[in-house]
Design a protein around this motif. Structure first.
Motif, PDB file in Angstrom:
ATOM      1  N   GLU A   1       0.823  -1.205   0.000  1.00  0.00           N
ATOM      2  CA  GLU A   1       0.000   0.000   0.000  1.00  0.00           C
ATOM      3  C   GLU A   1       0.856   1.253   0.000  1.00  0.00           C
ATOM      4  O   GLU A   1       0.396   2.315  -0.375  1.00  0.00           O
ATOM      5  CB  GLU A   1      -0.931  -0.003   1.214  1.00  0.00           C
ATOM      6  N   THR A   2       2.078   1.149   0.450  1.00  0.00           N
ATOM      7  CA  THR A   2       2.925   2.345   0.490  1.00  0.00           C
ATOM      8  C   THR A   2       4.139   2.143  -0.414  1.00  0.00           C
ATOM      9  O   THR A   2       4.450   1.033  -0.832  1.00  0.00           O
ATOM     10  CB  THR A   2       3.433   2.646   1.920  1.00  0.00           C
ATOM     11  N   GLU A   3       4.818   3.254  -0.673  1.00  0.00           N
ATOM     12  CA  GLU A   3       5.958   3.261  -1.581  1.00  0.00           C
ATOM     13  C   GLU A   3       7.087   2.337  -1.095  1.00  0.00           C
ATOM     14  O   GLU A   3       7.659   1.577  -1.879  1.00  0.00           O
ATOM     15  CB  GLU A   3       6.442   4.713  -1.712  1.00  0.00           C
ATOM     16  N   LEU A   4       7.387   2.387   0.187  1.00  0.00           N
ATOM     17  CA  LEU A   4       8.476   1.547   0.682  1.00  0.00           C
ATOM     18  C   LEU A   4       8.104   0.077   0.660  1.00  0.00           C
ATOM     19  O   LEU A   4       8.942  -0.788   0.412  1.00  0.00           O
ATOM     20  CB  LEU A   4       8.901   1.976   2.085  1.00  0.00           C
ATOM     21  N   GLN A   5       6.840  -0.203   0.896  1.00  0.00           N
ATOM     22  CA  GLN A   5       6.385  -1.600   0.803  1.00  0.00           C
ATOM     23  C   GLN A   5       6.538  -2.094  -0.633  1.00  0.00           C
ATOM     24  O   GLN A   5       6.963  -3.212  -0.887  1.00  0.00           O
ATOM     25  CB  GLN A   5       4.916  -1.718   1.221  1.00  0.00           C
TER      26      GLN A   5
ATOM     27  N   ARG B   1       8.110  -5.244   9.843  1.00  0.00           N
ATOM     28  CA  ARG B   1       7.438  -3.987  10.188  1.00  0.00           C
ATOM     29  C   ARG B   1       6.993  -3.272   8.919  1.00  0.00           C
ATOM     30  O   ARG B   1       5.917  -2.730   8.843  1.00  0.00           O
ATOM     31  CB  ARG B   1       8.349  -3.057  11.003  1.00  0.00           C
ATOM     32  N   LEU B   2       7.881  -3.290   7.928  1.00  0.00           N
ATOM     33  CA  LEU B   2       7.544  -2.616   6.676  1.00  0.00           C
ATOM     34  C   LEU B   2       6.352  -3.276   5.998  1.00  0.00           C
ATOM     35  O   LEU B   2       5.494  -2.616   5.415  1.00  0.00           O
ATOM     36  CB  LEU B   2       8.735  -2.680   5.716  1.00  0.00           C
TER      37      LEU B   2
ATOM     38  N   LEU C   1       3.046   7.417   5.805  1.00  0.00           N
ATOM     39  CA  LEU C   1       3.951   8.505   6.164  1.00  0.00           C
ATOM     40  C   LEU C   1       5.115   8.495   5.181  1.00  0.00           C
ATOM     41  O   LEU C   1       6.131   7.863   5.421  1.00  0.00           O
ATOM     42  CB  LEU C   1       4.438   8.276   7.601  1.00  0.00           C
ATOM     43  N   ASP C   2       4.940   9.169   4.067  1.00  0.00           N
ATOM     44  CA  ASP C   2       5.972   9.192   3.013  1.00  0.00           C
ATOM     45  C   ASP C   2       6.470   7.787   2.690  1.00  0.00           C
ATOM     46  O   ASP C   2       7.686   7.552   2.615  1.00  0.00           O
ATOM     47  CB  ASP C   2       7.164  10.060   3.434  1.00  0.00           C
ATOM     48  N   GLY C   3       5.577   6.867   2.528  1.00  0.00           N
ATOM     49  CA  GLY C   3       5.959   5.510   2.145  1.00  0.00           C
ATOM     50  C   GLY C   3       6.043   4.544   3.311  1.00  0.00           C
ATOM     51  O   GLY C   3       6.050   3.340   3.106  1.00  0.00           O
ATOM     52  N   LEU C   4       6.138   5.076   4.515  1.00  0.00           N
ATOM     53  CA  LEU C   4       6.175   4.181   5.680  1.00  0.00           C
ATOM     54  C   LEU C   4       4.745   3.897   6.132  1.00  0.00           C
ATOM     55  O   LEU C   4       3.987   4.832   6.389  1.00  0.00           O
ATOM     56  CB  LEU C   4       6.923   4.849   6.835  1.00  0.00           C
ATOM     57  N   PRO C   5       4.381   2.636   6.224  1.00  0.00           N
ATOM     58  CA  PRO C   5       3.043   2.333   6.750  1.00  0.00           C
ATOM     59  C   PRO C   5       3.062   2.435   8.271  1.00  0.00           C
ATOM     60  O   PRO C   5       3.776   1.701   8.935  1.00  0.00           O
ATOM     61  CB  PRO C   5       2.817   0.881   6.303  1.00  0.00           C
ATOM     62  N   VAL C   6       2.308   3.365   8.820  1.00  0.00           N
ATOM     63  CA  VAL C   6       2.353   3.589  10.265  1.00  0.00           C
ATOM     64  C   VAL C   6       0.950   3.542  10.847  1.00  0.00           C
ATOM     65  O   VAL C   6       0.030   4.153  10.307  1.00  0.00           O
ATOM     66  CB  VAL C   6       2.969   4.963  10.598  1.00  0.00           C
ATOM     67  N   THR C   7       0.810   2.794  11.923  1.00  0.00           N
ATOM     68  CA  THR C   7      -0.438   2.833  12.684  1.00  0.00           C
ATOM     69  C   THR C   7      -0.184   3.599  13.971  1.00  0.00           C
ATOM     70  O   THR C   7       0.647   3.187  14.785  1.00  0.00           O
ATOM     71  CB  THR C   7      -0.923   1.410  12.991  1.00  0.00           C
TER      72      THR C   7
ATOM     73  N   LYS D   1       9.364   9.915  11.200  1.00  0.00           N
ATOM     74  CA  LYS D   1       9.854   9.385   9.924  1.00  0.00           C
ATOM     75  C   LYS D   1      11.328   9.043  10.011  1.00  0.00           C
ATOM     76  O   LYS D   1      11.779   8.014   9.519  1.00  0.00           O
ATOM     77  CB  LYS D   1       9.666  10.435   8.813  1.00  0.00           C
ATOM     78  N   GLU D   2      12.068   9.955  10.636  1.00  0.00           N
ATOM     79  CA  GLU D   2      13.511   9.768  10.739  1.00  0.00           C
ATOM     80  C   GLU D   2      13.806   8.480  11.520  1.00  0.00           C
ATOM     81  O   GLU D   2      14.610   7.653  11.101  1.00  0.00           O
ATOM     82  CB  GLU D   2      14.099  10.990  11.441  1.00  0.00           C
ATOM     83  N   LYS D   3      13.104   8.310  12.638  1.00  0.00           N
ATOM     84  CA  LYS D   3      13.383   7.145  13.491  1.00  0.00           C
ATOM     85  C   LYS D   3      12.956   5.840  12.828  1.00  0.00           C
ATOM     86  O   LYS D   3      13.683   4.854  12.849  1.00  0.00           O
ATOM     87  CB  LYS D   3      12.690   7.302  14.841  1.00  0.00           C
ATOM     88  N   LEU D   4      11.774   5.834  12.240  1.00  0.00           N
ATOM     89  CA  LEU D   4      11.295   4.598  11.608  1.00  0.00           C
ATOM     90  C   LEU D   4      12.056   4.337  10.320  1.00  0.00           C
ATOM     91  O   LEU D   4      12.333   3.187   9.973  1.00  0.00           O
ATOM     92  CB  LEU D   4       9.797   4.685  11.327  1.00  0.00           C
ATOM     93  N   GLY D   5      12.395   5.410   9.599  1.00  0.00           N
ATOM     94  CA  GLY D   5      13.123   5.264   8.332  1.00  0.00           C
ATOM     95  C   GLY D   5      14.458   4.593   8.549  1.00  0.00           C
ATOM     96  O   GLY D   5      14.922   3.823   7.709  1.00  0.00           O
ATOM     97  N   ARG D   6      15.064   4.872   9.689  1.00  0.00           N
ATOM     98  CA  ARG D   6      16.352   4.253   9.991  1.00  0.00           C
ATOM     99  C   ARG D   6      16.172   2.730  10.091  1.00  0.00           C
ATOM    100  O   ARG D   6      16.994   1.967   9.610  1.00  0.00           O
ATOM    101  CB  ARG D   6      16.910   4.819  11.287  1.00  0.00           C
ATOM    102  N   ILE D   7      15.083   2.310  10.721  1.00  0.00           N
ATOM    103  CA  ILE D   7      14.818   0.871  10.824  1.00  0.00           C
ATOM    104  C   ILE D   7      14.549   0.302   9.430  1.00  0.00           C
ATOM    105  O   ILE D   7      14.991  -0.785   9.082  1.00  0.00           O
ATOM    106  CB  ILE D   7      13.577   0.593  11.711  1.00  0.00           C
TER     107      ILE D   7
END
Ligand SMILES: Nc1nc2c(c(=O)[nH]1)N(C=O)[C@@H](CNc1ccc(C(=O)N[C@@H](CCC(=O)O)C(=O)O)cc1)CN2
Ligand SMILES: Nc1nc2c(ncn2[C@@H]2O[C@H](COP(=O)(O)OP(=O)(O)OP(=O)(O)O)[C@@H](O)[C@H]2O)c(=O)[nH]1
Ligand SMILES: [K+]
Length: 426
Positions: A133-137, A209-210, A258-264, A345-351
């Motif tokens: 559903e998201t860009e990173l996925q 997670r992704l 969130l800019d490609g990150l799927p976040v709940t 975003k910064e914190k999750l993006g690192r993961i």
């Protein structure tokens, strides 16, 4: 082998609806409906007719030769007008006049696997791609689908087989002259593979997670403004807010791209001691979900401390609009929300940015088993020549375990798991 068919596009009205056919009789069915079999891979306009000669639709017909199709079988597509009535008519003709069988979910892909067009990791990647559903996925799934796992497994296999060959040379030529001490080279090869496997294993959690989404819990005292912040993030009234402390009792979830990150984001009951039984249950549930969350945002009202704070968590001042300093975040006015989201975003993006191909528990288990086998083999090699035979056996098992990651055979249980969630027509 049955010839199967299924709509490849979702039910309902659409511009075009695709019906897919695969199996030995695919081309014969095209001839029966379209009057001829068009040149393979060339979309050709045809009037499709049923057995009585009545027109079903005017459609594009696309045929694939067995050597050049998704499934590896003779196959065809009817690209119809996207009308439920047209698709329904087509379905009856294929079932009743042509004697085809409706495909099970994922059956086209299963055939692609059986014909070695895809390996099992690619099938997993394809399943994820359709779910993305998201860009990173999308990017992660595409990497897995592209066959990267097979390349990595191949590179591990080569080195393991080289190590086995060295070990076996010593065993076979025990009384002759062989490169006297192979243990160093063997150990170096194995350590190399081991390091790469360990990196992959570390990435599985991030990949999971992704795929499934990150959880970010919003925590803080009653009335800190958690629900108001959640609603701001959601852009709608997902949670009830009020000036009454203890409004939120259950966990409320809002899923955001969130800019490609799927976040709940999770809104939870305010943390406090309470005599209210229901509220206390809410607090307990809040703490449970917060423990499992990937990241937690603590909304700080005064200068209270949070015993639950973990390294990496975010603490931010609540109700920034009421503060002289304007520091922090305000769910009411939206102040500081972008800054907060950037931090999330910064914190999750690192993961999420680890360059992994291992994305599932199945991969983790196979790699973990391989690492354990390598460790045992290294230990046997260290014990000296008498133990080399055992080391060789350990390595054979390691190779088998890694090969299973991209196998074509012995994959039934994996397939059942994947296909139970697959779309029809895929
Ligand atoms: N209309 C339509 N669009 C589609 C598909 C489809 O089946 N139909 N796909 C289906 O999911 C995807 C494309 N995937 C495909 C994968 C392999 C082959 C194929 O014919 N492979 C042969 C030959 C390769 C070649 O000539 O380059 C092969 O692998 O041997 C076709 C489509 C996405 N879009
Ligand atoms: N000025 C101001 N008021 C806010 C802000 N956020 C929330 N409020 C108000 O504070 C009160 C509590 O807000 P809620 O969002 O319900 O707080 P909560 O933390 O979810 O509360 P509980 O669910 O009871 O724990 C409401 O009256 C809100 O309108 C803010 O950023 N600024
Ligand atoms: K409240």
């Amino acid at each position: 082998m049955d010839t199967i068919f299924a709509p490849a596009t979702p039910p309902g009205k659409s511009g075009v609806a695709v019906v897919r056919v695969s199996g030995p009789r695919a081309h014969e069915v095209v001839r029966a409906l379209a009057g001829d079999v068009p040149e393979p891979r060339r979309a050709s306009l045809r009037r499709l007719r049923d057995r009585s000669g009545a027109v079903i639709d005017e459609a594009l017909v696309l045929v694939f030769a067995p050597g050049g199709s998704f499934t590896g079988e003779p196959s065809a597509e009817f690209q119809l007008h996207g009308s439920p009535a047209v698709v329904a008519r087509m379905r009856r003709v294929l079932l009743e006049e042509q004697g085809l069988r409706l495909a099970e979910p994922g059956e086209f892909t299963r055939r692609a696997l059986e014909n070695e067009r895809l390996d099992i990791a690619q099938v997993e990647g394809l399943a994820d791609l359709i779910e993305a559903e998201t860009e990173l996925q999308r990017r992660l799934a595409l990497r897995v689908f592209s066959g990267e796992m097979r390349q990595r497994v191949e590179s591990w296999r080569e080195r393991l087989i080289r190590a086995m060959a060295l070990v076996e040379a010593v065993i076979d030529f025990a009384d002759e002259e062989v490169p006297e001490d192979v243990s160093e080279e063997v150990t170096a090869l194995l350590e190399d593979v081991r390091a790469e496997l360990t990196r992959e294993i570390e990435g599985v959690r991030a990949a999971e997670r992704l795929r499934e989404g990150f959880e970010v819990a919003i925590l803080g005292r009653p009335n800190a403004g958690k629900s108001t912040l959640l609603n701001r993030l959601a852009g709608r009234e997902a949670a009830l807010t009020s000036e009454i402390a203890g409004t939120t009792r259950d966990v409320i979830e809002v899923r955001i791209d969130l800019d490609g990150l799927p976040v709940t984001f999770l809104d939870t009951a305010g943390l406090r001691e309470t005599d209210d039984v229901v509220e206390a249950m809410g607090v307990r549930r809040a703490l449970e979900r917060a423990r499992a969350a990937d990241l937690r945002i603590f909304l700080q009202v005064e200068d209270e401390v949070f015993p639950e704070l973990r390294p990496g968590d975010i603490v931010v001042a609540a109700k920034a609009d009421l503060r002289d300093s304007r520091e922090g975040v305000s769910g009411l006015t939206g102040e500081g929300v972008d800054r907060l989201l950037d931090e999330v975003k910064e914190k999750l993006g690192r993961i999420a940015s680890l360059p992994v191909t291992a994305t599932r528990e199945r991969h983790r288990q196979a790699m973990q088993a391989a690492v354990a086998g390598i460790d045992r083999a290294v230990e046997e090699v260290r014990q000296g020549e008498a133990r080399l035979e055992i080391a060789g056996e350990e390595l054979r098992a390691v190779v088998a375990s890694l090969s299973g990651l991209v196998g074509y055979i012995d994959v039934e249980h994996v397939l059942d798991e994947i296909f139970s969630r697959f779309c029809l027509g895929k």
